[in-house]
Design an enzyme around this catalytic site. Sequence first.
Site, short mmCIF file in Angstrom:
data_model
loop_
_atom_site.label_atom_id
_atom_site.label_comp_id
_atom_site.label_asym_id
_atom_site.label_seq_id
_atom_site.Cartn_x
_atom_site.Cartn_y
_atom_site.Cartn_z
N GLY A 18 -64.22 -74.38 22.22
CA GLY A 18 -63.61 -75.54 22.86
C GLY A 18 -64.68 -76.50 23.38
O GLY A 18 -64.65 -77.70 23.12
N ASP A 67 -66.37 -63.47 22.63
CA ASP A 67 -65.57 -62.98 21.51
C ASP A 67 -66.30 -63.05 20.17
O ASP A 67 -65.80 -62.58 19.16
CB ASP A 67 -64.28 -63.81 21.37
N1 ADP Z 1 -60.52 -79.24 20.83
C1 ADP Z 1 -61.20 -79.69 21.88
N2 ADP Z 1 -61.76 -80.92 21.87
C2 ADP Z 1 -62.48 -81.37 22.92
N3 ADP Z 1 -62.69 -80.66 24.04
C3 ADP Z 1 -62.16 -79.43 24.13
C4 ADP Z 1 -61.39 -78.87 23.05
N4 ADP Z 1 -61.00 -77.63 23.40
C5 ADP Z 1 -61.49 -77.42 24.65
N5 ADP Z 1 -62.19 -78.49 25.08
C6 ADP Z 1 -62.86 -78.61 26.37
O1 ADP Z 1 -63.89 -77.62 26.48
C7 ADP Z 1 -63.88 -76.98 27.75
C8 ADP Z 1 -63.87 -75.48 27.59
O2 ADP Z 1 -62.94 -75.05 26.60
P1 ADP Z 1 -62.33 -73.59 26.55
O3 ADP Z 1 -61.53 -73.47 25.31
O4 ADP Z 1 -61.64 -73.29 27.83
O5 ADP Z 1 -63.58 -72.63 26.53
P2 ADP Z 1 -64.66 -72.27 25.42
O6 ADP Z 1 -65.54 -73.44 25.25
O7 ADP Z 1 -65.35 -71.10 25.99
O8 ADP Z 1 -63.89 -71.95 24.16
C9 ADP Z 1 -62.67 -77.51 28.50
O9 ADP Z 1 -63.14 -78.30 29.59
C10 ADP Z 1 -61.90 -78.33 27.50
O10 ADP Z 1 -61.46 -79.56 28.08
O1 FBP Z 2 -60.85 -66.61 31.64
P1 FBP Z 2 -59.45 -66.55 31.17
O2 FBP Z 2 -58.81 -67.90 31.22
O3 FBP Z 2 -58.66 -65.48 31.83
O4 FBP Z 2 -59.48 -66.22 29.64
C1 FBP Z 2 -59.71 -64.99 29.06
C2 FBP Z 2 -60.31 -65.27 27.71
O5 FBP Z 2 -61.65 -65.63 27.88
C3 FBP Z 2 -62.46 -64.96 26.94
O6 FBP Z 2 -63.17 -63.97 27.62
C4 FBP Z 2 -63.47 -65.91 26.35
O7 FBP Z 2 -62.85 -67.05 25.88
P2 FBP Z 2 -63.69 -68.39 25.68
O8 FBP Z 2 -64.78 -68.07 24.70
O9 FBP Z 2 -62.71 -69.38 25.15
O10 FBP Z 2 -64.24 -68.78 26.99
C5 FBP Z 2 -61.47 -64.36 25.93
O11 FBP Z 2 -61.93 -63.16 25.38
C6 FBP Z 2 -60.27 -64.14 26.78
O12 FBP Z 2 -59.11 -64.15 26.03
MG MG Z 3 -62.93 -70.37 23.19
#
Ligand code: ADP
Ligand code: FBP
Ligand code: MG
Length: 498
Positions: free
Chosen positions: A193, A222
């Site tokens: 994300g 993950d």
């Molecule tokens: N598809 C996307 N496009 C742009 N920004 C994103 C997208 N998905 C998530 N983000 C931003 O990235 C940040 C973290 O995303 P998240 O999915 O919670 O964690 P991770 O980066 O660990 O997968 C959040 O602040 C979110 O607004």
């Molecule tokens: O911190 P939260 O919102 O409880 O999310 C748990 C999720 O975060 C993780 O640890 C890591 O997810 P991200 O890589 O999106 O941060 C996943 O394995 C798990 O499903």
């Molecule tokens: Mg993620």
Amino acid sequence: MGSDSNYQRKEVKGEFGYVLQDVPHFTDYIPDLPTYPNPLRSNPAYSVVKQYFVDMDDSVPEKVVVHKDTARGIHFRRAGPRQKVYFAPDDVHACIVTCGGLCPGLNTVIREIVQSLDYMYGVNKVLGIDGGYRGFYSKNTITLTPKLVNDIHKRGGTILGTSRGGHDTMKIVDSIQDRGINQACVYIIGGDGTLNGAAVIYEEIRKRGLKVAVVGIPKTIDNDIPVSVLLPFLLEKRVIDRSFGFDTAVEEAQRAINAAHVEAQSAENGIGVVKLMGRYSGFIAMYATLASRDVDCCLIPESPFYLEGNGGLFEYIEKTLKVNGHMVIVIAEGAGQELLAAKNEQDASGNKLLQDVGLWISQKIKDHFGKQDRLPITLKYIDPTYMIRAIPSNAADNVYCTLLAQSAVHGAMAGYTGFTSGLVNGRQTYIPFYRVTEKQNKVVITDRMWARLLSSTNQPSFLGPKVDEDGGENTGPQSVHKLVLCWIGIVKRNEFSD
Ligand SMILES: Nc1ncnc2c1ncn2[C@@H]1O[C@H](COP(=O)(O)OP(=O)(O)O)[C@@H](O)[C@H]1O
Ligand SMILES: O=P(O)(O)OC[C@H]1O[C@](O)(COP(=O)(O)O)[C@@H](O)[C@@H]1O
Ligand SMILES: [Mg+2]
């Protein structure tokens, strides 16, 4: 060598099918930039090292297993210090932000960025952004010095705080401009994300013509960093070897598996169930299973399973208990979600909110074996989910974090932008954002690693009843060996595996 670059992609093609998937550079959109000799030239630690600087033509192949008649294929720019840098130490501001879920090693990466900037490049204006992306515009910054970060690698979590969701690209870029930072390196540590967000921030910065390097450091417990390439038979293979913190998480998962094994072994028909992280990808469960050797069944999101009937989980549990008297099941949190009542809820970042599959499967097993006193079992459910990511990184991850951070610092100082640092086939590289935002990395269940796991646990494939040559049904563990042999055959033909 010919080059065909455009705004999104910058590819350099060479002889024999050589392709360099290059990363953007300031000179692509800002003309006549001054350069400076790399301060490392006069750094006593480095000046004695022969060939310390990376040759401009050095690149790292994405695929190391090749055939004599295959093209040279895709390459990435090799990471490391360059002879010239594009920032004078006094002019440059740096900032660091951590986003998404926690992961062991976040503090180590923060520490190493701060220290590398100062010790190697003399950059001492480094700000920490508080609480993830939204901290750019909604919170005060934290001044980071080598002294402040000296011990933080010994702590889990991130000293900067983190968050999911709720970010506004325009406000982030405005805040960088409003702070008067016209020469900056922005280090963004996060998962799939976050890196999607970083790619959009980079594009906006480029649109505004700012001399601001946007650098990602891939974080995901993950191991689902989405750097993948389409291969024959529509199979995918990741590019980055592994993500930091993964090794630590797998090691910590062993403790839970060990406890489950001890509990199961000490009871009649004892069953230990352990739930591990892995929303869409079952890498932690797969590696923890392979590492522990105490696991009899590993269930991951990529491999659907069923409970009842021939070749189902209940049949396998019954057989295993009859033979061994106990068993351990590891289940990734995203496994079997299709069997549970759909919830269709999302977290702030748009990630699917999962049902507790560990609790669900434990209850199902109890109900099944409790029915008409079928088999008296003792089941213990262990959920170490957050424990495996809230700890400090282990030795291997600490070294890895250090190399990732140093590579990121060298790259930004050399004028590269819009990239993540990443280990490819054991070498540090720079990877363009579009390669980390196109897909999600998943366990390929027709890959050699999953076959190794099936061979190790001897669990059913859950691919449904199979018919033997003699017409009889052949399900469960026996058929797994055939399946494994068949997969190994495919792998040998295509050589897509490690
Ligand atoms: N598809 C996307 N496009 C742009 N920004 C994103 C997208 N998905 C998530 N983000 C931003 O990235 C940040 C973290 O995303 P998240 O999915 O919670 O964690 P991770 O980066 O660990 O997968 C959040 O602040 C979110 O607004
Ligand atoms: O911190 P939260 O919102 O409880 O999310 C748990 C999720 O975060 C993780 O640890 C890591 O997810 P991200 O890589 O999106 O941060 C996943 O394995 C798990 O499903
Ligand atoms: Mg993620």
